[in-house]
Design a protein around this motif. Structure first.
Motif, short mmCIF file in Angstrom:
data_model
loop_
_atom_site.label_atom_id
_atom_site.label_comp_id
_atom_site.label_asym_id
_atom_site.label_seq_id
_atom_site.Cartn_x
_atom_site.Cartn_y
_atom_site.Cartn_z
N ARG A 30 14.26 44.24 -77.45
CA ARG A 30 14.95 45.05 -78.37
C ARG A 30 14.79 45.47 -79.76
O ARG A 30 15.49 45.93 -80.61
CB ARG A 30 15.30 43.20 -78.41
CG ARG A 30 16.71 42.02 -78.30
CD ARG A 30 16.42 40.92 -77.31
NE ARG A 30 15.87 39.51 -77.81
CZ ARG A 30 15.03 38.96 -75.91
NH1 ARG A 30 16.24 39.67 -75.53
NH2 ARG A 30 14.73 38.41 -76.57
N ALA A 31 12.87 44.60 -80.51
CA ALA A 31 12.87 45.19 -80.61
C ALA A 31 12.64 47.19 -80.56
O ALA A 31 13.34 47.41 -81.89
CB ALA A 31 11.19 44.99 -81.08
N ALA A 32 12.65 47.46 -79.64
CA ALA A 32 13.12 49.04 -79.86
C ALA A 32 14.44 49.28 -80.03
O ALA A 32 14.79 50.33 -80.69
CB ALA A 32 12.33 49.19 -78.02
N GLU A 33 15.40 48.57 -79.39
CA GLU A 33 17.24 48.68 -79.77
C GLU A 33 16.99 48.55 -81.35
O GLU A 33 17.62 49.81 -82.05
CB GLU A 33 17.42 47.73 -78.56
CG GLU A 33 17.96 48.16 -77.32
CD GLU A 33 18.74 47.41 -76.41
OE1 GLU A 33 19.48 46.40 -77.59
OE2 GLU A 33 18.60 47.56 -75.73
N LEU A 34 16.29 47.74 -81.94
CA LEU A 34 16.60 47.48 -83.16
C LEU A 34 16.63 48.46 -83.68
O LEU A 34 16.82 49.15 -85.01
CB LEU A 34 16.04 46.08 -83.52
CG LEU A 34 15.72 45.67 -85.15
CD1 LEU A 34 17.67 45.22 -85.46
CD2 LEU A 34 15.62 44.66 -85.36
N ALA A 35 15.03 49.48 -83.93
CA ALA A 35 14.67 50.11 -84.41
C ALA A 35 15.14 51.42 -84.04
O ALA A 35 15.69 52.25 -85.62
CB ALA A 35 12.78 50.30 -83.53
N ALA A 36 15.76 51.47 -82.94
CA ALA A 36 16.92 53.18 -82.78
C ALA A 36 17.56 52.98 -83.26
O ALA A 36 17.53 53.79 -83.84
CB ALA A 36 17.01 53.43 -81.40
N MET A 133 26.56 59.54 -80.53
CA MET A 133 25.68 57.86 -80.32
C MET A 133 26.13 56.82 -79.89
O MET A 133 25.56 56.20 -78.97
CB MET A 133 25.20 58.31 -81.59
CG MET A 133 24.52 59.66 -82.34
SD MET A 133 24.31 58.41 -84.42
CE MET A 133 22.04 59.51 -84.33
N PRO A 134 27.40 56.70 -80.16
CA PRO A 134 28.08 55.34 -79.56
C PRO A 134 27.73 55.54 -77.70
O PRO A 134 27.90 54.18 -77.30
CB PRO A 134 29.61 54.90 -79.52
CG PRO A 134 29.58 56.13 -80.83
CD PRO A 134 28.52 56.86 -81.02
N SER A 135 27.84 56.69 -77.20
CA SER A 135 27.82 56.41 -76.18
C SER A 135 26.26 56.57 -74.92
O SER A 135 25.76 55.74 -74.30
CB SER A 135 27.66 57.65 -74.95
OG SER A 135 27.05 58.66 -75.81
N CYS A 136 25.51 56.33 -76.19
CA CYS A 136 23.68 55.87 -75.77
C CYS A 136 23.53 54.15 -75.15
O CYS A 136 22.68 53.85 -74.65
CB CYS A 136 22.84 56.12 -76.86
SG CYS A 136 22.21 58.02 -77.69
N LEU A 141 19.46 53.24 -74.51
CA LEU A 141 19.58 53.21 -75.85
C LEU A 141 17.98 53.70 -76.82
O LEU A 141 18.37 54.39 -77.77
CB LEU A 141 20.03 51.87 -76.54
CG LEU A 141 20.99 51.35 -77.86
CD1 LEU A 141 22.16 50.68 -77.30
CD2 LEU A 141 19.39 51.41 -78.56
N PRO A 142 16.83 53.18 -76.76
CA PRO A 142 16.53 53.80 -77.72
C PRO A 142 15.51 54.72 -77.94
O PRO A 142 15.46 55.68 -78.65
CB PRO A 142 15.15 52.49 -77.22
CG PRO A 142 15.56 51.06 -76.54
CD PRO A 142 16.30 52.18 -75.63
N ARG A 143 15.40 54.99 -76.50
CA ARG A 143 15.14 56.93 -76.26
C ARG A 143 16.14 57.48 -76.17
O ARG A 143 15.92 58.65 -77.34
CB ARG A 143 15.09 57.22 -74.47
CG ARG A 143 13.61 58.50 -74.31
CD ARG A 143 14.20 58.93 -73.32
NE ARG A 143 14.75 58.23 -71.93
CZ ARG A 143 15.73 59.48 -72.07
NH1 ARG A 143 15.62 60.54 -72.46
NH2 ARG A 143 16.84 59.40 -71.25
N GLU A 144 17.27 57.60 -76.25
CA GLU A 144 18.52 58.22 -77.02
C GLU A 144 18.53 58.72 -77.98
O GLU A 144 19.48 59.61 -78.51
CB GLU A 144 19.77 57.93 -75.54
CG GLU A 144 19.34 58.18 -73.21
CD GLU A 144 20.53 57.37 -73.25
OE1 GLU A 144 21.58 57.11 -73.80
OE2 GLU A 144 20.51 57.42 -72.04
N LEU A 145 18.80 56.83 -78.98
CA LEU A 145 19.37 57.17 -79.09
C LEU A 145 18.77 57.35 -80.69
O LEU A 145 18.60 58.39 -82.04
CB LEU A 145 19.80 56.10 -80.28
CG LEU A 145 20.60 55.36 -81.35
CD1 LEU A 145 22.07 56.50 -81.36
CD2 LEU A 145 20.85 54.06 -81.13
N THR A 146 17.18 56.93 -80.44
CA THR A 146 16.22 58.11 -81.47
C THR A 146 16.27 59.84 -81.28
O THR A 146 16.08 60.14 -82.12
CB THR A 146 15.19 57.54 -80.70
OG1 THR A 146 14.38 56.03 -80.89
CG2 THR A 146 13.81 58.35 -81.76
#
Length: 168
Positions: A30-36, A133-136, A141-146
């Motif tokens: 969740r922290a990684a997702e939030l950061a991304a 971006m929405p498809s991430c 999610l963290p890797r792709e969105l970043t």
């Protein structure tokens, strides 16, 4: 005869082990997702600001509105539309706002927007990256969105460099 209190306890299962293991990784994930998500929103805001600069120098109000619409779409696609657990699909009005025909500006005019050749490719790239971006949310999610946020920043920097290099 009394019933043993042990019978009221849930049976141990492998599914329970997997759930506990997943829950242990949950806060980190969740922290990684939030950061991304924050990273993508920041990149989207910067890209939208550059597109608004392009809109601000248009003589045609119609072209300016088309670019403003694209800027708003970039912000929304890089932030509000990235919904963890969502469908990952881009809303139809955003697909229209972020389409490559943003280079053509308002369709009913006989002129093109006032864009330098060095600005056209970054503008298309910014719109395409934001639209992806929405498809991430359907993958990592963290890797792709970043990664997309980094590319959005790079496209924006290229566009700004082209804009800065021009004598407006």
């Amino acid at each position: 005869m009394t019933t043993s209190p042990l019978s009221a306890l849930p049976l141990h299962s492998r599914a329970h082990d997997k759930a506990e293991a997943h829950d242990g990784e949950g806060p980190v994930q969740r922290a990684a997702e939030l950061a991304a998500l924050h990273r993508a929103a920041d990149a989207g805001q910067a890209a939208a600001a550059w597109v608004r600069e392009l809109a601000g120098r248009q003589e045609s109000e119609d072209h300016a509105r088309a670019l403003e619409h694209a800027a708003a779409g970039i912000e929304r696609a890089s932030h509000q539309e990235v919904i963890p657990g969502g469908s990952g699909e881009l809303a139809e009005e955003l697909r229209y706002a972020l389409a490559a025909d943003v280079l053509l500006g308002a369709t009913h005019t006989v002129t093109l927007p006032d864009l330098a050749p060095g600005e056209r490719m970054p503008l298309v790239a910014v719109c395409a990256i934001a639209a992806a971006m929405p498809s991430c949310v359907l993958g990592d999610l963290p890797r792709e969105l970043t990664l997309l946020a980094d590319e959005l920043d790079a496209a924006t920097a290229a566009g700004r460099a082209a804009t800065t290099g021009l004598a407006w």
